[in-house]
Scaffold this motif. Structure first.
Motif, PDB file in Angstrom:
ATOM      1  N   ARG A   1       0.831  -1.213   0.000  1.00  0.00           N
ATOM      2  CA  ARG A   1       0.000   0.000   0.000  1.00  0.00           C
ATOM      3  C   ARG A   1       0.865   1.261   0.000  1.00  0.00           C
ATOM      4  O   ARG A   1       0.586   2.220  -0.734  1.00  0.00           O
ATOM      5  N   VAL A   2       1.903   1.283   0.831  1.00  0.00           N
ATOM      6  CA  VAL A   2       2.792   2.440   0.896  1.00  0.00           C
ATOM      7  C   VAL A   2       3.446   2.694  -0.457  1.00  0.00           C
ATOM      8  O   VAL A   2       3.595   3.852  -0.883  1.00  0.00           O
ATOM      9  N   CYS A   3       3.824   1.623  -1.136  1.00  0.00           N
ATOM     10  CA  CYS A   3       4.446   1.754  -2.454  1.00  0.00           C
ATOM     11  C   CYS A   3       3.530   2.491  -3.430  1.00  0.00           C
ATOM     12  O   CYS A   3       3.957   3.399  -4.150  1.00  0.00           O
ATOM     13  N   PHE A   4       2.248   2.119  -3.422  1.00  0.00           N
ATOM     14  CA  PHE A   4       1.305   2.759  -4.342  1.00  0.00           C
ATOM     15  C   PHE A   4       0.922   4.156  -3.866  1.00  0.00           C
ATOM     16  O   PHE A   4       0.647   5.041  -4.689  1.00  0.00           O
ATOM     17  N   LEU A   5       0.905   4.387  -2.562  1.00  0.00           N
ATOM     18  CA  LEU A   5       0.657   5.735  -2.062  1.00  0.00           C
ATOM     19  C   LEU A   5       1.777   6.681  -2.492  1.00  0.00           C
ATOM     20  O   LEU A   5       1.519   7.836  -2.863  1.00  0.00           O
ATOM     21  N   ASN A   6       2.998   6.195  -2.455  1.00  0.00           N
ATOM     22  CA  ASN A   6       4.147   7.023  -2.864  1.00  0.00           C
ATOM     23  C   ASN A   6       4.078   7.426  -4.328  1.00  0.00           C
ATOM     24  O   ASN A   6       4.609   8.465  -4.721  1.00  0.00           O
TER      25      ASN A   6
END
Length: 308
Positions: A299-304
């Motif tokens: 999720r963090v990867c796609f938020l970034n």
């Protein structure tokens, strides 16, 4: 059914590449193993999945998400994902991650509470003389199982909605950038397999209990895949949770108040089965912790991608 053999390698080799080079992205051995689990979960089973098989599938799923993470590291890949239909793919990945993280977290919380109830039961059984204490702890254990069914049904409903969401099941033919196709296919596979594994675990945890079990199980069964006809032949074998239920009901049926006196064999069977279940839950908890970290990282990867 023995499913652990499909995950015998602890760390299967996964090729890492950078898009938009058009190559085959899928980590085939791992993906095929997970699909075998998924295909089996869509059929009625004479032998149901046990916790060992589910734990192996969770570990394999975590490896799959790690592979996806490696594949989206390149800036060109991230730009392509963000620019496709103004970030539609990124938004879908983020929405799906919320449902999967919630399901993973809920399953982990339920197992933690079940482990606590199991420890209380084991302590009561070791005391043996406190017959009323044994019965009260058994009833407390069943009471928690019934209450947990509400959370399980909620998670299963969310998983079913995600599975049936037409906006995330668009045809791959609609994607003009063919270089994204392998990655999108892999993301879709990961989502579908995740749904199957979490659904299998939640169904395991929602095994019918005592009074009111028909209605509670009906809600769960309505959220499970349709069973293929002709696949229910044979005698179903109990899993770890059902084995404990059989032993505990035997204790409750020993004449009310004889627990620990005339049924030493029944007490020993219950202790042994509770110990097996507790050990199995340790493995599942470890698998869920690993999966939770992978989903958060995903999720963090796609938020970034939306930030940059």
């Amino acid at each position: 059914m023995v499913m652990t053999s499909i995950f015998t390698s602890a760390h299967l080799p996964v090729r890492s590449v950078s898009l938009p080079t058009r190559v085959e992205l899928e980590p085939q051995p791992l993906l095929q193993s997970l699909k075998s689990f998924q295909d089996s979960s869509y059929n009625a089973k004479v032998t149901p999945f046990g916790l060992e098989e589910i734990q192996a599938a969770l570990i394999g799923l975590a490896e799959l998400y790690n592979s996806v993470g490696e594949l989206v590291q390149s800036s060109s890949t991230q730009q392509a994902l963000v620019h496709y239909k103004e970030g539609k793919l990124v938004e879908e990945a983020l929405n799906e991650s919320v449902v999967l993280i919630d399901s993973c977290s809920s399953a982990r919380d339920i197992i933690l509470m079940m482990k606590q109830n199991i420890q209380n039961l084991q302590s009561a059984l070791r005391r043996k003389g406190a017959n009323s204490s044994i019965e009260s702890h058994i009833r407390a254990y069943y009471s928690f199982r019934r209450k947990a069914k509400k959370d399980i049904v909620s998670c299963l409903s969310a998983l079913k909605r995600m599975e049936n969401d037409r906006t995330t099941n668009f045809s791959l033919l609609d994607i003009p950038n063919h270089d994204l196709l392998p990655l999108i296919r892999l993301l879709r596979e990961a989502r579908s397999i995740s749904i199957s594994i979490f659904r299998e675990l939640l169904a395991f945890l929602s095994a019918p209990v005592g009074k009111g079990k028909a209605r509670g199980w009906l809600l769960v069964s309505q959220l499970m895949p349709v069973i293929k006809s002709g696949s229910e032949k044979g005698k179903k074998i109990a899993n770890e949770l059902e084995n404990v239920d059989i032993a505990l009901r035997s204790l409750l049926g020993q004449g009310r108040g004889n627990c620990g006196n005339d049924n030493k064999a029944e007490v020993e069977i219950a202790q042994r089965r509770l110990g097996t279940l507790a050990s199995s839950f340790e493995g599942i908890e470890s698998g869920l912790d690993c999966m939770f970290r992978c989903l958060v990282k995903h999720r963090v990867c796609f938020l970034n991608m939306l930030v940059h």
